[in-house]
Design a protein around this motif. Sequence first.
Motif, PDB file in Angstrom:
ATOM      1  N   ALA A 255       0.827  -1.218   0.000  1.00 45.49           N
ATOM      2  CA  ALA A 255       0.000   0.000   0.000  1.00 45.49           C
ATOM      3  C   ALA A 255       0.860   1.267   0.000  1.00 45.49           C
ATOM      4  O   ALA A 255       0.390   2.332  -0.410  1.00 45.49           O
ATOM      5  N   TYR A 256       2.089   1.153   0.433  1.00 42.41           N
ATOM      6  CA  TYR A 256       2.979   2.326   0.469  1.00 42.41           C
ATOM      7  C   TYR A 256       3.903   2.394  -0.745  1.00 42.41           C
ATOM      8  O   TYR A 256       4.836   3.177  -0.775  1.00 42.41           O
ATOM      9  N   MET A 257       3.662   1.537  -1.734  1.00 39.25           N
ATOM     10  CA  MET A 257       4.511   1.511  -2.922  1.00 39.25           C
ATOM     11  C   MET A 257       3.761   2.082  -4.123  1.00 39.25           C
ATOM     12  O   MET A 257       2.547   1.963  -4.219  1.00 39.25           O
ATOM     13  N   ASP A 258       4.553   2.672  -5.025  1.00 36.46           N
ATOM     14  CA  ASP A 258       4.004   3.058  -6.314  1.00 36.46           C
ATOM     15  C   ASP A 258       4.399   2.005  -7.331  1.00 36.46           C
ATOM     16  O   ASP A 258       5.358   1.257  -7.136  1.00 36.46           O
ATOM     17  N   ASN A 259       3.680   1.991  -8.423  1.00 31.58           N
ATOM     18  CA  ASN A 259       4.101   1.123  -9.520  1.00 31.58           C
ATOM     19  C   ASN A 259       5.301   1.726 -10.236  1.00 31.58           C
ATOM     20  O   ASN A 259       5.454   2.939 -10.230  1.00 31.58           O
ATOM     21  N   PRO A 260       6.191   0.918 -10.774  1.00 30.40           N
ATOM     22  CA  PRO A 260       6.022  -0.511 -11.049  1.00 30.40           C
ATOM     23  C   PRO A 260       6.278  -1.432  -9.842  1.00 30.40           C
ATOM     24  O   PRO A 260       6.038  -2.631  -9.936  1.00 30.40           O
ATOM     25  N   TRP A 261       6.754  -0.882  -8.735  1.00 27.93           N
ATOM     26  CA  TRP A 261       7.170  -1.762  -7.623  1.00 27.93           C
ATOM     27  C   TRP A 261       5.994  -2.458  -6.958  1.00 27.93           C
ATOM     28  O   TRP A 261       6.082  -3.613  -6.548  1.00 27.93           O
ATOM     29  N   LYS A 262       4.888  -1.743  -6.850  1.00 24.84           N
ATOM     30  CA  LYS A 262       3.717  -2.310  -6.180  1.00 24.84           C
ATOM     31  C   LYS A 262       3.289  -3.625  -6.831  1.00 24.84           C
ATOM     32  O   LYS A 262       2.947  -4.585  -6.144  1.00 24.84           O
ATOM     33  N   GLN A 263       3.324  -3.653  -8.161  1.00 17.55           N
ATOM     34  CA  GLN A 263       2.948  -4.881  -8.862  1.00 17.55           C
ATOM     35  C   GLN A 263       3.981  -5.976  -8.671  1.00 17.55           C
ATOM     36  O   GLN A 263       3.652  -7.154  -8.619  1.00 17.55           O
ATOM     37  N   ARG A 264       5.232  -5.570  -8.581  1.00 14.75           N
ATOM     38  CA  ARG A 264       6.304  -6.572  -8.550  1.00 14.75           C
ATOM     39  C   ARG A 264       6.534  -7.154  -7.170  1.00 14.75           C
ATOM     40  O   ARG A 264       6.991  -8.280  -7.037  1.00 14.75           O
TER      41      ARG A 264
ATOM     42  N   ALA B 247      12.595  -0.594   0.886  1.00 17.97           N
ATOM     43  CA  ALA B 247      13.016   0.047   2.144  1.00 17.97           C
ATOM     44  C   ALA B 247      12.102   1.234   2.460  1.00 17.97           C
ATOM     45  O   ALA B 247      11.633   1.402   3.593  1.00 17.97           O
ATOM     46  N   ALA B 248      11.829   2.049   1.442  1.00 18.52           N
ATOM     47  CA  ALA B 248      10.995   3.246   1.650  1.00 18.52           C
ATOM     48  C   ALA B 248       9.597   2.858   2.110  1.00 18.52           C
ATOM     49  O   ALA B 248       9.013   3.497   2.998  1.00 18.52           O
ATOM     50  N   ALA B 249       9.029   1.795   1.508  1.00 24.25           N
ATOM     51  CA  ALA B 249       7.681   1.360   1.885  1.00 24.25           C
ATOM     52  C   ALA B 249       7.662   0.862   3.341  1.00 24.25           C
ATOM     53  O   ALA B 249       6.729   1.159   4.097  1.00 24.25           O
ATOM     54  N   TYR B 250       8.684   0.128   3.727  1.00 30.47           N
ATOM     55  CA  TYR B 250       8.747  -0.345   5.125  1.00 30.47           C
ATOM     56  C   TYR B 250       8.834   0.831   6.093  1.00 30.47           C
ATOM     57  O   TYR B 250       8.248   0.803   7.181  1.00 30.47           O
ATOM     58  N   ASN B 251       9.571   1.869   5.715  1.00 32.14           N
ATOM     59  CA  ASN B 251       9.693   3.026   6.606  1.00 32.14           C
ATOM     60  C   ASN B 251       8.362   3.768   6.745  1.00 32.14           C
ATOM     61  O   ASN B 251       7.982   4.172   7.848  1.00 32.14           O
ATOM     62  N   GLU B 252       7.665   3.933   5.619  1.00 32.92           N
ATOM     63  CA  GLU B 252       6.341   4.571   5.664  1.00 32.92           C
ATOM     64  C   GLU B 252       5.390   3.752   6.541  1.00 32.92           C
ATOM     65  O   GLU B 252       4.654   4.297   7.372  1.00 32.92           O
ATOM     66  N   TRP B 253       5.425   2.449   6.322  1.00 28.07           N
ATOM     67  CA  TRP B 253       4.537   1.551   7.078  1.00 28.07           C
ATOM     68  C   TRP B 253       4.861   1.620   8.582  1.00 28.07           C
ATOM     69  O   TRP B 253       3.956   1.766   9.414  1.00 28.07           O
TER      70      TRP B 253
END
Lengths: 132, 353
Positions: free
Chosen positions: B27-36, B105-111
């Motif tokens: 939920a804290y990722m943008d695509n293309p990473w969110k899909q991957r 890493a960025a998504a984990y920090n946001e979360w």
Amino acid sequence: MGKHVVAKISEMTPGVRKIVQLEGRSIGVFNVNGEYYALKNNCPHQQAPLCRGNVTGMTLPSKPGEYIYAREGEIIRCPWHGWEFDITNGKSIYDPHKCRVKTYEVTVEEEEVTTVETYPVTVESGNVVVHV
Amino acid sequence: MTKKKEKTRIIDCDVHTYPKHIDEIRAYMDNPWKQRYKGGGRGFFDNPVHGSRLDAEPSSGGPPGSDPEFLREQHINEYGIEQAIILPRAFCNLHPDPDFATAIAAAYNEWLAETWLGKYNYDGVFKGSITIAHQDPVAAAKEIEKWADHPHFVQVMTDSGARAPFGQRQYYPIYEACDKYGLPFAIHPGTDGMGINEQPTPGYPTHYIEWHTCLSLAFQSHLVSFITEGVFERFPNFKVVLVEGGVSWLAPLIWRLDAEYKALRYEVPWLQKRPSEYLRDHVRITSQPLENPDNTNHLIQILEMMDAKNLLMFASDYPHWDFDSPRHAFPNNISDELRNRIFYENAKELYKL
């Protein structure tokens, strides 16, 4: 020091475990292949609730490169650090002489029958009794 | 004895929290990473018995370490822990694509900021670690800057798995940011020999028991590298925390390095003092899994030799399988003063809590 009825044998079929509180102690009661055993629910290592661990088998001592998996249902692993204990005697597998968990005697006793007429009493009607 | 132990104030320097489901991170990722991004850990060298305490699975569902109320009940409240330092397990350091690793890493920090350091943290008991992908040190430095002023992020963290010893200069943007913002740099086992990272043994060991025992080797290499490369001369405010990498090896390793220094200082002339002095001034080490020899006195001697009074910080590793209980991991007969330093004061000073 007393006798405590902890279950009907009909509810403790082979493979079933029950954790009970007796005289202030948490104790795990196990039916292993039709025999009953009771262990203190307290690992001698760091006092984890041992009897909540997985009941499993073990790899028997073997030659290097050889695997002999056996004793299914007779071994309990501590839910924290995974140490193995023999449910039938409370001894750890890694050092049965120095590391062991306290065991309690378990008997199967017939229920008292209070009717005047007599009926054949089978063992299925008995109680599992732990002696603390 | 029990009464004395209950008075011990505790900062737990290694607690692991997890999302209830990996979609929480996505939920804290943008695509293309969110899909991957599919989550996932190291892939092999998993513990063949179990990876987390079996009694740590919350009844609410989800993995151990994912339910804040259950974690509080089973760990924080059970042991009276005043502060828990959270180290999430993003496993981003194994990826060959540095942009993907940085996004994880960025998504984990946001979360972490929104959950455990945010809405779950009404009393401030939880302190967190900024996850970075050391594959891209410049991006990692930006990630550190982004969170540096957050009141509950108290350190930067990475896996011990790496392609080169951590003292080398390609990593310096990370240390420059840590130095600037006063954030210690914590190294935690993970991704050693996984993905792009080297395995710090001669080749791959066969079994988990070998891999897990030898995790200390990466820590030893990184520590020697930090000191000899002059990282602590270049970044005088920089501190390193060695988490879960073993304890009892520290004293003999630093004796050896001090001995080498007497002649080989010539090779690394930027070292202005003995290696053991850099260790004391810049490095802390956490206790779990504490080696416990049959003769407890030997452990007490090790604690003395390694200067545990100043260097060692208690960690439980909750909820992982090799959890150390605050009540039982250490010998009963260590002094109250030493216990207080290990369980509380050393971490309090390092993290300025």
